[in-house]
Motif scaffolding. Structure first.
Motif, short mmCIF file in Angstrom:
data_model
loop_
_atom_site.label_atom_id
_atom_site.label_comp_id
_atom_site.label_asym_id
_atom_site.label_seq_id
_atom_site.Cartn_x
_atom_site.Cartn_y
_atom_site.Cartn_z
N MET A 1 40.17 -37.16 70.14
CA MET A 1 40.43 -35.76 69.81
C MET A 1 39.54 -35.28 68.66
N ALA B 1 43.65 -21.10 73.23
CA ALA B 1 43.08 -22.41 73.58
C ALA B 1 44.17 -23.30 74.19
N GLU C 1 40.86 -25.78 66.38
CA GLU C 1 40.34 -27.01 66.96
C GLU C 1 41.41 -28.08 67.18
N GLY D 1 46.18 -27.00 74.54
CA GLY D 1 46.60 -28.04 73.60
C GLY D 1 47.74 -28.86 74.16
N CYS D 2 48.04 -29.98 73.48
CA CYS D 2 49.09 -30.88 73.94
C CYS D 2 49.88 -31.41 72.75
N GLU E 1 43.81 -30.18 68.87
CA GLU E 1 44.05 -30.42 70.30
C GLU E 1 45.39 -31.09 70.56
N TRP E 2 45.77 -31.99 69.64
CA TRP E 2 47.00 -32.77 69.85
C TRP E 2 47.90 -32.69 68.63
N ALA F 1 49.03 -26.58 67.90
CA ALA F 1 48.00 -26.71 68.93
C ALA F 1 48.09 -25.51 69.87
#
Length: 599
Positions: A261, A358, A330, A360-361, A332-333, A353
């Motif tokens: 990530m 965007a 930015e 995300g997870c 992501e996780w 996220a």
């Protein structure tokens, strides 16, 4: 080119503000912005609710600048007056908001406006000097702003606020969660009533509704939600995984290793947990930059957050301090060690996220005893958690790998006693925090296999806790070899010298020297200590009622029913006991026993 939506605002936005919107790439107006900006510009108070990451910051920054631009035409803004105040729950969020405003103030037609950030972590004198130089817009935390208003009379901040145009309470529900209700009430008493007020939050609570009634005049309530059955952003995928307690760290470690990530957030239960894993994780994640931040850090917090923003292939260990308002596209996780103490906080955590459209997870590991949390959070917070085990990415944990990781954890603690101490504190603080979960019917402390969890922490030994039973000792997997814990040294030479001196005294007296004497109550189980505290509260309440009764009997001229001699004798005995307690002739315990309050 700016999207036509921005031109449909009535009244229309000015050219300088539109230029800034265009320069910063805000081409599409979000639903919360489209709903709130026209209302504020038409002089309405607004209470706005929208999911995290929906663009609430721009929803109040744009109309604020429009209002000040209009006011500055004739006469110009006074240097010593404050025209807009934005209150946020944390200094990180306040700093983030100020940077958005700074980008707007670079526009030539807006650069005559001045901005000040008033937060903790810096001297009050520096903030006073900033205000003396002049600040038309103030972004602050409630504690610091209240202090400047009420305590620093020489600054005369209430006088500087008499032409206040706009007040914003950002993440208002979080302000109340952190216990700022009384502080906000104090602040509102100093502010002029002829102002616009915007209250922004991700969730609505009863306390928030009370604040709306106290601080806003006939507000327009705006609630903007996604067109879905969930309360998190549409592009956010939330996962859970059931793991055995002794394997939780190992699973999360491999999960982070496999993700590659750009940026990730790792939420831990307490500050002590952040400190421990911040020392331990870098040994395992050699190709990933590991940063750490929590509420007990003062000066370092802003610097750490800036480094995290600039870095790539990095992970930030944090507490719920960063669960609100942090805007780093930015990310992501979002990985969590366990469910937050408040169910609503899960929405805010995972919302770090999938910001700004965007993807995300998020991942939430659960113990087998916590599986009921999945349907609960779906019903309670409308968060759908998918089972990670059903995905194609499977993480296998072998016995060989488990023993290898455990040995590395043990070796780190044996090399530096400070890591050993941090591990003990982290485990104890984690268990204490677990007892305070709001949904404790699902997350029951008595169901926890404490020995297995201590194994996951890689502890060299189990801490001295009354809650630890023989079954937990049987579960615990420690070092293979015998360890003389007194032989583990600190890398810090000064701390080690102090420890050796105390060790010598301990060998002579048999008592470890300590600055503070520990109370006996600390050796009690937490649940028992809580019950004792409640009993003491009840005794204090009864004593207060007794004092009021005695005071009422002493008032002159008050008509009352005739009382018997027996009641007079009993009252006289009560008064005599109170006088003895006041003069120190009897203890509080003896006083309580006399009234049979501890039964």
């Amino acid at each position: 080119m700016v999207n036509k939506d921005w031109f449909r605002i009535t009244p229309a936005l000015s050219k300088p503000v539109l230029n800034c919107i265009n320069a910063q790439g805000f081409k599409t107006m979000t639903p919360i912005q489209a709903a709130v900006i026209p209302l504020v510009l038409s002089c309405k108070d607004v209470a706005a609710e929208a999911v995290t990451g929906s663009g609430k910051t721009l929803a109040f920054v744009v109309p604020m600048l429009e209002m000040l631009l209009k006011k500055s035409k004739e006469p110009p803004l006074r240097r010593d007056f404050v025209y807009a105040v934005i209150i946020s729950p944390t200094r990180e969020l306040a700093t983030q908001i100020s940077k958005v405003i700074e980008q707007f103030l670079q526009e030539p037609d807006l650069n005559h406006m001045t901005l000040a950030v008033l937060v903790g972590g810096r001297s009050v004198d520096a903030d006073m000097e900033t205000l003396h130089r002049g600040a038309h817009i103030v972004v602050c935390t409630p504690g610091r702003f209240s202090d400047l208003l009420a305590e620093r009379k020489q600054l005369n901040l209430p006088g500087r606020l008499k032409e206040l145009e706009f007040l914003v309470l950002d993440e208002a529900d979080r302000l109340l969660d952190l216990g700022f209700s009384a502080t906000l009430t104090t602040i509102l008493q100093y502010l002029p009533r002829q102002r616009r007020t915007g209250l922004f939050s991700a969730t609505q609570t009863k306390e928030l509704q009370d604040l709306v009634r106290a601080g806003l005049r006939n507000p327009v309530v705006v609630s903007v939600k996604e067109k879905s059955t969930i309360s998190t952003p549409v592009l956010l995928e939330n996962y859970y995984v059931i793991v055995e307690p002794q394997d939780k760290f190992l699973f999360l470690l491999n999960f982070i290793r496999n993700r590659r990530m750009v940026k990730g957030l790792f939420f831990l239960p307490t500050c002590a947990c952040v400190d421990y894993w911040a020392d331990v994780l870098p040994v395992f994640l050699t190709d990933i930059k590991v940063f750490a931040i929590h509420g007990k850090m003062k000066q370092k917090r802003t610097r750490v957050l800036e480094k995290f923003r600039e870095a790539e292939n990095t992970i930030l260990l944090c507490t719920d301090l960063l669960a609100r308002g942090l805007d780093i596209p930015e990310v992501e996780w979002v990985v969590q060690w366990e469910p937050p103490s408040q169910p609503a906080a899960l929405v805010h955590r995972v919302g770090r996220a999938a910001r700004g459209g965007a993807a995300g997870c998020s991942l939430l590991p659960l113990l087998p005893s916590e599986d009921a949390y999945v349907p609960f959070i779906r019903t309670n917070q409308m968060v759908e958690l998918k089972d990670w085990r059903k995905s194609k990415d499977e993480i296998k944990i072998s016995e060989k790998l488990r023993l290898k990781v455990l040995k590395i954890l043990h070796d780190q603690q044996k090399k530096d006693r400070s890591i050993f101490d941090k591990g003990q504190r982290a485990f104890v603080s984690h268990m204490r925090a677990y007892t305070k979960h709001e949904c404790n019917l699902l997350l029951q402390f008595k169901e926890l296999p404490l020995g297995h969890i201590a194994t996951s922490y890689g502890l060299l030994k189990l801490p001295l806790m009354p809650e630890i039973k023989q079954e937990h000792k049987d579960q615990f997997v420690g070092p293979v070899e015998e360890i003389d814990f007194n032989s583990i040294t600190y890398k810090d030479k000064q701390k080690e010298a102090s420890r050796l001196q105390k060790l010598q005294e301990y060998k002579k007296t048999g008592v470890w020297p300590s600055k503070k004497k520990k109370k006996m109550a600390q050796s009690q189980p937490w649940e028992q200590a809580k019950q004792n505290k409640e009993d003491k509260k009840q005794r204090r309440k009864k004593r207060k009622e007794l004092k009021q009764k005695v005071g009422a009997e002493g008032k002159k001229g008050k008509k009352r029913k005739a009382i018997t001699q027996e009641e007079l004798d009993e009252l006289a005995a009560d008064v005599a006991l109170m006088k003895k307690l006041k003069k120190g002739k009897i203890t509080e315990e003896q006083f309580d026993q006399a009234f049979e309050l501890d039964k």
